[in-house]
Design a protein around this motif. Sequence first.
Motif, short mmCIF file in Angstrom:
data_model
loop_
_atom_site.label_atom_id
_atom_site.label_comp_id
_atom_site.label_asym_id
_atom_site.label_seq_id
_atom_site.Cartn_x
_atom_site.Cartn_y
_atom_site.Cartn_z
N LEU A 133 0.83 -1.21 0.00
CA LEU A 133 0.00 0.00 0.00
C LEU A 133 0.87 1.25 0.00
O LEU A 133 0.62 2.20 -0.75
CB LEU A 133 -0.92 0.00 1.22
CG LEU A 133 -2.07 -1.01 1.23
CD1 LEU A 133 -2.80 -0.96 2.57
CD2 LEU A 133 -3.04 -0.75 0.08
N SER A 136 3.07 1.58 -3.29
CA SER A 136 2.34 1.83 -4.54
C SER A 136 1.85 3.27 -4.67
O SER A 136 1.35 3.65 -5.73
CB SER A 136 1.14 0.88 -4.64
OG SER A 136 0.21 1.12 -3.58
N LEU A 137 1.98 4.06 -3.62
CA LEU A 137 1.60 5.48 -3.74
C LEU A 137 2.55 6.17 -4.71
O LEU A 137 3.77 5.97 -4.66
CB LEU A 137 1.68 6.16 -2.37
CG LEU A 137 0.69 5.68 -1.30
CD1 LEU A 137 0.97 6.40 0.01
CD2 LEU A 137 -0.74 5.91 -1.74
N TRP A 288 -8.17 7.96 -2.19
CA TRP A 288 -7.38 7.13 -1.27
C TRP A 288 -6.99 7.90 -0.01
O TRP A 288 -6.82 7.30 1.06
CB TRP A 288 -6.11 6.63 -1.98
CG TRP A 288 -5.09 7.70 -2.26
CD1 TRP A 288 -4.98 8.45 -3.39
CD2 TRP A 288 -4.04 8.14 -1.39
NE1 TRP A 288 -3.94 9.34 -3.28
CE2 TRP A 288 -3.33 9.16 -2.06
CE3 TRP A 288 -3.62 7.77 -0.11
CZ2 TRP A 288 -2.24 9.82 -1.50
CZ3 TRP A 288 -2.52 8.42 0.45
CH2 TRP A 288 -1.85 9.43 -0.25
N TRP A 289 -6.88 9.22 -0.13
CA TRP A 289 -6.46 10.05 1.00
C TRP A 289 -7.52 10.02 2.11
O TRP A 289 -7.19 10.16 3.28
CB TRP A 289 -6.23 11.48 0.51
CG TRP A 289 -5.28 12.28 1.33
CD1 TRP A 289 -3.92 12.23 1.31
CD2 TRP A 289 -5.62 13.29 2.29
NE1 TRP A 289 -3.39 13.14 2.19
CE2 TRP A 289 -4.42 13.81 2.81
CE3 TRP A 289 -6.82 13.81 2.76
CZ2 TRP A 289 -4.38 14.82 3.76
CZ3 TRP A 289 -6.79 14.81 3.72
CH2 TRP A 289 -5.58 15.30 4.21
N LEU A 292 -7.68 5.86 3.39
CA LEU A 292 -6.58 5.33 4.20
C LEU A 292 -6.79 5.54 5.70
O LEU A 292 -6.69 4.57 6.48
CB LEU A 292 -5.26 5.96 3.74
CG LEU A 292 -4.00 5.50 4.48
CD1 LEU A 292 -3.78 4.00 4.30
CD2 LEU A 292 -2.77 6.28 3.99
N TYR A 342 1.79 8.32 6.11
CA TYR A 342 1.24 7.30 5.22
C TYR A 342 1.76 5.90 5.56
O TYR A 342 1.01 4.93 5.56
CB TYR A 342 1.57 7.63 3.76
CG TYR A 342 0.96 8.91 3.25
CD1 TYR A 342 -0.22 9.42 3.79
CD2 TYR A 342 1.57 9.63 2.23
CE1 TYR A 342 -0.77 10.60 3.32
CE2 TYR A 342 1.02 10.82 1.75
CZ TYR A 342 -0.15 11.30 2.30
OH TYR A 342 -0.69 12.47 1.84
N GLY A 375 -11.15 -2.34 -5.62
CA GLY A 375 -10.67 -1.08 -5.05
C GLY A 375 -9.17 -0.92 -5.19
O GLY A 375 -8.68 0.15 -5.55
N LEU A 376 -8.42 -2.00 -4.93
CA LEU A 376 -6.96 -1.93 -5.05
C LEU A 376 -6.53 -1.74 -6.51
O LEU A 376 -5.57 -1.01 -6.79
CB LEU A 376 -6.33 -3.20 -4.47
CG LEU A 376 -6.44 -3.36 -2.95
CD1 LEU A 376 -5.86 -4.69 -2.51
CD2 LEU A 376 -5.73 -2.21 -2.23
N HIS A 379 -7.08 1.82 -7.30
CA HIS A 379 -6.04 2.59 -6.61
C HIS A 379 -4.73 2.56 -7.39
O HIS A 379 -4.10 3.61 -7.62
CB HIS A 379 -5.84 2.01 -5.21
CG HIS A 379 -4.61 2.46 -4.52
ND1 HIS A 379 -4.48 3.72 -3.96
CD2 HIS A 379 -3.42 1.83 -4.29
CE1 HIS A 379 -3.27 3.84 -3.42
NE2 HIS A 379 -2.62 2.71 -3.61
N GLN A 383 -2.79 5.77 -9.11
CA GLN A 383 -1.43 6.11 -8.70
C GLN A 383 -0.47 6.09 -9.89
O GLN A 383 0.40 6.96 -10.01
CB GLN A 383 -0.94 5.13 -7.62
CG GLN A 383 -1.75 5.18 -6.34
CD GLN A 383 -1.80 6.56 -5.72
OE1 GLN A 383 -0.78 7.23 -5.58
NE2 GLN A 383 -2.99 7.00 -5.36
#
Length: 498
Positions: A133, A136-137, A288-289, A292, A342, A375-376, A379, A383
């Motif tokens: 997680l 991957s940002l 995502w912000w 999380l 994060y 969702g992933l 995401h 990104q």
Amino acid sequence: MADSTHAIPAGTRRAGTRPGPVRVRRARGDTLVAAVAAAFTLAQLLLVRTAMGLGWDESIYVSQVSAHAPAAYFSAPRARGVSLLVAPVASWSSSTVLLRVYLAVLSGLALYLALRVWRHMFGSGVLALAGALFASLWVTLFYGPQAMPNYWVAIGALACAGCFPRARTDPRDHAALWGLAGGAALMALMRPMDAVWAVLPLLVLALLERHGKPIAALLAGLAAGSAEWVIEAFVGYGGLLQRLSDGSAIQGGLGWHFAVADQLRSLGGRALCRPCTGAQPNPAVTAWWYVLPLLALLGLVLAVRARRTPPTLIALACAATAAFPYLFLIGYAAPRFLLPAYVLLALPAADALVHLVRAPNGGWRRLAVSLVALGLAGHLAVQYAVLAHTVHRTTADRRVWSGTAATLHGLGVRPPCLLAGEEAIPIAFYTGCGSASTSGPNTNSTPAAIEQAARRLPVAALTTADGTPPAYARTWPSHRYGDLRLYVAPRARESSGL
């Protein structure tokens, strides 16, 4: 029997027997986390161009140890941790590719080691997912191979927060105490004030519970990491309080500023949002912000129900204090500022996601797995899109600096030389020149000193295309390159034969 010749001493294992299940699971867990760290390194090398030139801040840090150009002015808030980090490469090579590869490999290794600290508190699947997680940002991938301090503050915070529960429950755990000291030292070496904010909950909790050894380890680490910064404050900045005051002024004056909206604006790929104006990015970019911290809070609820609250609560507390000054005390934003928060939020968030896909039974589990996977996937797509856009734009901008340097070389501005004016610091590094500023946070010279330097070495003053040159350069011949106008001192032109 105890006296049998076939008895096996405690702690040993007969040759040929299989290792215990705990050891096997731990080895598999380490392999999983290592795979995530390796993928992180590979993604940096593939997605962030290794040939991408150095940025403004990078050129300052690298110039302190590089033979390619004179050291740029080092303003009050900066610490020399990054310069020490890049010294093994930058001190003998000017290759940006080599530096990027070195930092990418080092950042992947550091992520692996910091995650391993938590292996006694979270399962290997949770740790691997937390690492994925965070890694991957786009902001993590973008800054992992850069000569910038924030990623390393995040690694130090992750290691510190992971070592503290162990040191708290077992003061004889010397590895945990050394980890506390090392993590605090790493953060303080990179950004001393960030280190204080990140370990604040640990210090408070240790004081309340009167755990002397963890307190000593944290304070020793902070002192060791910030020692050079403090000494330099007295030697070159007029004292510690003066350096803190100057640092605050450079950052716009520390005080109450609601910078949450600024941080959201920066998520669209803005390296520095100052002044932070304009529209917010597409909601898909910022979703995502919001998700999380919600997942992290769910992870806390699950930890409370499972009676394993302390590690999760410590991670959340350190994330909150690490983020606080950048959300509420400065009037601008950069996405890299929140990297420590994060990485700490990623642990309970990953714990919550693992619970969501494992807890339901039957058809509900398949639905949960499908929703989480969807969702992933979304995401990752978002990104990657932001990262690709940011890398493309940044690479193009830095090519302009490189082109400006080549133009200046053609005009006779070659080392030893001096640049002043618009974007002088990074362009000076590319040119191999020193840089001078007569105003602003990087003030290190005066117009008279620059004019005097122009009599003995090549000097150029840079302005915007429609800008007014400084008084000392008004009679110098000018040349247009891109959005800049280059005013070159006559001595440089004479040396080039123009």
